[in-house]
Structures are given as C-alpha cells and as structure tokens.
Scaffold this active site. Structure first.
Site, mmCIF file in Angstrom:
data_model
loop_
_atom_site.group_PDB
_atom_site.id
_atom_site.type_symbol
_atom_site.label_atom_id
_atom_site.label_comp_id
_atom_site.label_asym_id
_atom_site.label_seq_id
_atom_site.Cartn_x
_atom_site.Cartn_y
_atom_site.Cartn_z
ATOM 1 N N CYS A 230 -0.090 1.125 -0.047
ATOM 2 C CA CYS A 230 -0.666 2.707 -0.476
ATOM 3 C C CYS A 230 -1.842 2.909 -1.345
ATOM 4 O O CYS A 230 -2.474 1.549 -1.444
ATOM 5 C CB CYS A 230 0.651 3.340 -1.259
ATOM 6 S SG CYS A 230 2.124 3.311 -0.488
ATOM 7 N N ASP B 126 11.444 -0.430 -0.893
ATOM 8 C CA ASP B 126 11.146 -1.636 -1.986
ATOM 9 C C ASP B 126 10.602 -1.311 -3.058
ATOM 10 O O ASP B 126 10.889 -1.986 -4.240
ATOM 11 C CB ASP B 126 10.744 -2.625 -0.936
ATOM 12 C CG ASP B 126 9.256 -2.145 -0.607
ATOM 13 O OD1 ASP B 126 9.261 -1.262 0.139
ATOM 14 O OD2 ASP B 126 7.987 -2.657 -1.028
ATOM 15 N N ILE C 113 -9.987 -11.520 17.347
ATOM 16 C CA ILE C 113 -11.459 -11.141 17.407
ATOM 17 C C ILE C 113 -12.083 -12.139 18.554
ATOM 18 O O ILE C 113 -11.758 -13.382 18.381
ATOM 19 C CB ILE C 113 -12.067 -11.232 16.292
ATOM 20 C CG1 ILE C 113 -11.635 -10.165 15.340
ATOM 21 C CG2 ILE C 113 -13.555 -10.920 16.212
ATOM 22 C CD1 ILE C 113 -12.192 -10.231 13.995
#
Length: 645
Positions: A2, A98, A279
């Site tokens: 977040c 959590d 990649i």
C-alpha cells in the site's frame, strides 16, 4: 502492499481542517499507484494527527480497509507491506487482514511490538491516549518510509512526492546531492510527541559469530538448517487471496524460489503450476538470461512469460522510472525491472516473489571475495572450505594487484583510501561511496569552496554505528564485516529501491522477498564464512559462492543452475557511436540546464558527454546517468535552483 501518508502537529493543532494547507487526500492521490483499489483517512478529534492509506488488496479482499482502529478508538494504524505467520490469538480481529496484527501487538507490547512482526513493512501508529505518533520500518528496508518537518508539522510518507500536498517544497541538499526528506533507516522506529520531541531507536541488528571460535555444528546440520529456513520462508510467502508469480532469472536465487514454491503447491495439488516472469534483452549477449530461465521453467513445469526488451525500450522509459525511484540511478537495470513489473501487472498479477537478499547473506557477489581472503577462516568446522595459507596469501596478492570489480563495474584500485585503516584494510566503503556519489570534478568551484571536496568513503563508513565498526575490526571475519556494511548502505538505498519497491509499486505489484525473512537471515549470519563462500570445496573448486545454499537447494534446481557461477542481473550498457543513450545525453545535458541547476561544472559534463559518445566508457556512462538523473528530477519535482553559493 500500500501507500502511506501522515502528519502530526508539533505545536497547537489546527482544528479548522477545511482551510488547512495539509491536503491529506491530495497526498494520497500522488501515490495512488501504490494502492489503486481503495483509500482511507483518519483525523484525530483534536486535529493534531492525520493518517492516510491507499490500498492494494492482497489478503482479505473485501475487508482489510485502513486505517484500522482499536476497540476503543484510541489507537489507529496504517501499514504498508505484508506480515507473515499472523494467526495471532488473544484479540478480536475486525478483519482477516495481516495488517491488523501490528495494531494488536502494539496493544500488547507497546514499542516492543516490532520484535514480533515478521515480514516486509512500514507502519505508522497514532496513539491518542499518549498524543504520540510512531513510525517504523522493517529490518532490511524493503518498504520505504520518509519523514520531514515543515512549519512545526511532522510528516511521513511512502514516497517523497506525497509531501507536495502537505505544504512541502523540495530543495537540494548538497552534502549528499539528494532531495530531502530523510528516509528512516531499516530496523528503526521513531516516536513523535505532541511537544515536538522526536526519538529514533534501533530495534534489531545483524550479528555475526566470533571469528576465533570454531563452530561445533556439522556441515550436514548447517545444510539442513538452511534448507528448512528457506522452505519455511517461501511457504509463508505463498499465502495470498490473488494469483502469485515468481520473477525468474538465470540464477540460483530465483530458481530456488520457483522450485521450492512449485514443490510446496504440488504437495496439496499435484496439478499446481506457478507462473514465472523473465526479462530478455534482444541482442543482449551476456546480459540475456531468457533462455536459461526458460529451461528452468520447463524443468519445474511452470507457465513461463518472457518480456523481450531493447535498449530503446530502456532509454524511452528512463524518465518514467526516475519519477518513481525519486533518486539518481546510475544504470538501466531499474528500467528493465520497472518494465517487467508493468508486464506482470498487465498479465493480471499483483504478487510476485523475488530473489533479493540472497547475495548479501550467502556471499554471492565477487566483490566480497577479496575481504574473504584477507584472513583465514578459523571458525569453520574442522577447517572445511579453507584454502591453504600460502595459496590464500597468493590469491589475495593477485587480487590487490588488479582492478576492483563492483557489481559489473571494473574500477581502478586506489592506493590512498582514508577508510582502509578503519575497516580491515577494505576498499568497500570507498568503492560504495564512489559508485553512488559524483566526483568533486563534477561540482562547480563555488560548491567545492563552500562544502569542501567529497570524502565518500568516510561518509559511507560513518553511517554505521561506532560499536559495529569496533566489532567489524576485532570480532567479525572481514567478509562478515563487509556483508554488514553493504546490507546497511548500498543494499537498502540502491538494490531495494531501484530494483525493488519503487519500480514494483509503480505498477501496483507487491514483491515478497523470501531471502530477507529475518529468521533465515539470522541463521545464515551465524554460519562460518567458508560454508557460504567456500574457499575450496570438496571437488577442488576455488571460491565457490553460495556453496551451502546450492547444496540446500540441490533437489529443486537444474544441474545448469547448480553449476553456474554468479551472474548479477544487468541491463545492457552503452556502446560507442549513435546509441539510444545519446538521445538522453543530447536532450538533458545542455549548458542551459546544467547552469540552471546551480551546482554542477558544465565543462566536466560536456567532456564526459563527448567521451561516452566516442568511446562508450562504462564509468563515464554511469557518472553521466547520475547527472541526467539530477537534471530530470530537478524538472520533474520543480526543485528550486541552488542560489546561496
């Protein structure tokens, strides 16, 4: 994962929040990429504190909104990151998230709650009963948290750009050539009181064994210990309510994660298949690990996704990457990881596991070899892995006579380094500083006159505590001392930023790092150097890096990976002639832009620019990318030119 933003008035709080210049919602909007799915705010009844949170939902998709409050409303918490092993008992949980664990551990243990958290996190807590804000960061600095004070208001946020809506304006700090605010160090928390008192405290630190005491464990016990800790760390990080993938290269670390994760998933579902992402650089030569990764993917039966990039792709996305990284970057590796994260998000994934942290604990990088050779390892059981003393001294002499190789840069070995006597005669503090800082030649004469010449080695070494420097030179083996220095300087401030959180969260990707599970790291740190970097293994191979990890992960990887030497993730560098990088040079490195910045020397910049175009010089290329970074950041963040000189 977040994004966080918060403030705390240090004097009399402003109760009229409608006319406040502290735009918390605007601050959150600037980091919306970190949490595109929901947001929440809290303003304390007294008006002193504001907490904000943008959410990327991984666990408890329907619930789990933040801020989360205690039952009586006195304690409010916002969390960025992931906490593991969180089936906590003894409290009534409002959510299945959590993140709520941080709240209840704080209720139980106060500031000691951090000892009980396992994972990657940044936490901000407002305790209304104490009128106190607490800001904390995980042990290795996987998740960022910055702070500053403006007009008697303390503020903290996940990214620098979030402060712009909180009445902050950027300016250059020429002591370190960065834009303040300050980043909270890993494994630290700070408390901020209503009276304005701010205290910063270290709550955890790495430790290494006494170099003169032989370890009594057998090699087999150590291998099993590494195996069990790695498997447990990966098991915990498989928990998610959304699809999860693995970033896969051609190396041992990511291959081990993919192999163990596949085994764990198939223990409960024989048809389980994990998605792996890689990649690949077109015409990349030694830089392209796509084929090796694809063979590993086939071996474990994963669904393989390859992102093919050109140097044009990297250059075209350099400015976008820099906006998210928010600090100078000296190669194109970060851009490749930035584009990979966007590709993963486009494929519908939010969570990946990555291999960062293994080299820093299992002695994976070749630049650690010299410090391993500085002393015989007297702690390894029955002399396992040691090189004969005469051979060790000869190998050390050969290395000291050659150039210094740091990651993929070959640097001239300096003979007069002011930090060598302070740190086991090691070049590492100086070389880390040299990699990160611009040399004095790039500064104009007014800067040098005002601040003096840069002393890069001392700056790096002084950033760690004096008691640690004493242990590093008297108790720890020199290679363990260098591991500590790198994990507390270059690793959190570069590797976990350029190649970690900032380029992943730019595309709302949560990256989990099994090799930075602190119980695993504490166990690995306790091992003798020679079982990690094996001076001479049973087959006669010299300087076999990550030996014990290879043995522990042998059942999960291919023979190709098991026998391959370390090859760090690298993006292609410049070549002479008309290369894509020249577009950046010609656009940004102009006399007008350099002079407007106010502290660089145009003549040096012009000379180095031409050298890159003519020769493709690797170190000149790195230095000029730092200059380009400063010029771009100056414009992106509207930083005031330096005028006080």
């Amino acid at each position: 994962m977040c994004g966080l933003s918060a403030y705390c008035h240090l004097g009399t709080p402003q109760k009229d929040t409608k006319n406040s210049r502290l735009d918390l919602k605007g601050s959150l909007e600037s980091i919306r990429h970190r949490g595109p799915e929901s947001d929440g705010t809290y303003i304390s009844p007294c008006g002193r504190c504001g907490l904000g949170h943008v959410r990327l939902s991984i666990i408890d998709l329907e619930g789990g909104h933040q801020p989360i409050s205690s039952a009586n409303g006195d304690i409010q918490v916002v969390v960025n990151g992931e906490l593991y092993d969180h089936d906590h008992k003894g409290h009534v949980f409002k959510t299945k998230s959590d993140s709520e664990l941080a709240l209840h551990y704080y209720e139980d243990y106060g500031t000691d709650f951090l000892h009980h958290l396992r994972g990657e996190f940044a936490v901000i807590i407002w305790d209304d009963s104490k009128k106190r804000m607490l800001v904390a960061r995980d042990r290795f600095g996987v998740k960022p948290i910055y702070y500053t004070t403006v007009n008697d208001v303390f503020m903290a946020a996940s990214e620098i750009k979030a402060f712009s809506a909180l009445d902050w304006r950027p300016e250059w700090d020429l002591e370190s050539i960065i834009m303040p605010p300050t980043i909270l160090p890993p494994a630290h928390y700070m408390t901020v009181s209503a009276s304005g008192t701010m205290d910063t405290t270290k709550y955890w630190d790495a430790e290494y064994p006494d170099k003169n005491i032989e370890d009594k464990r057998t090699l087999e016990e150590m291998i099993q210990g590494v195996h069990d800790h790695v498997v447990e760390s990966i098991r915990l990080r498989l928990r998610a309510d959304v699809p999860l993938g693995v970033y896969l290269s051609g190396g041992l670390d990511s291959s081990s994660i993919a192999g163990v994760a596949t085994k764990l998933l198939r223990d409960s579902n024989s048809d389980a298949q994990i998605d792996t992402f890689c990649i690949s650089f077109k015409d990349g030569g030694i830089y392209d690990e796509g084929d090796i990764a694809e063979r590993t993917a086939a071996h474990i039966g994963s669904k393989f996704h390859r992102l093919s990039l050109t140097q044009d792709d990297l250059v075209d996305n350099y400015e976008r990457t820099l906006w998210h990284v928010e600090q100078p970057i000296l190669d194109l590796n970060a851009v490749g990881k930035f584009l990979l994260s966007g590709y993963v998000r486009h494929k519908g994934f939010k969570v990946v596991m990555t291999g960062e942290g293994s080299d820093e604990h299992f002695i994976g990088y070749p630049f650690f070899h010299t410090d391993y050779l500085r002393e015989q390892d007297r702690s390894t059981p029955k002399g396992f892995g040691c090189i004969a003393e005469e051979d060790r001294q000869d190998m050390l002499s050969d290395r000291l006579a050659g150039s210094y190789k740091f990651i993929h840069y070959e640097l001239p070995r300096e003979t007069k380094i002011n930090t060598k006597a302070r740190f086991n005669d090691s070049d590492l503090p100086y070389q880390i500083g040299k990699m990160l800082a611009l040399s004095t030649d790039f500064m104009n004469s007014k800067v040098v006159s005002y601040h003096g010449p840069a002393v890069v080695g001392s700056t790096v070494l002084d950033s760690i505590h004096g008691d640690i420097r004493l242990k590093a030179t008297t108790k720890w083996h020199p290679v363990h001392a260098s591991l500590y220095l790198e994990t507390r300087t270059f690793f959190p401030n570069v590797m976990l930023t350029w190649l970690g959180d900032r380029v992943e969260m730019a595309h709302s990707i949560e990256a989990r790092t099994p090799f930075l599970d602190h119980p695993l790291c504490e166990y690995t740190n306790s091992l003798p150097p020679s079982v990690k970097l094996c001076g001479q293994d049973p087959k006669g191979n010299r300087l076999n890096e990550k030996y014990i990890l290879k043995e522990a992960m042998r059942p999960y990887v291919t023979d190709e990976i098991y026998n391959r030497t370390k090859h760090p993730y690298l993006a292609p560098t410049s070549k002479p002639g008309v290369q894509p990088i020249v577009r950046l040079l010609n656009k940004w490195v102009t006399k007008e832009r350099v002079d407007h910045l106010g502290f660089l020397n145009w003549e040096t910049c012009e000379t180095i620019k031409e050298r890159i175009i003519m020769t493709g010089d690797c170190m000149a290329y790195s230095s000029m990318l730092k200059v380009i970074s400063l010029l771009i950041l100056h414009e992106q963040f509207d930083v005031a030119p330096v005028t006080y000189l």
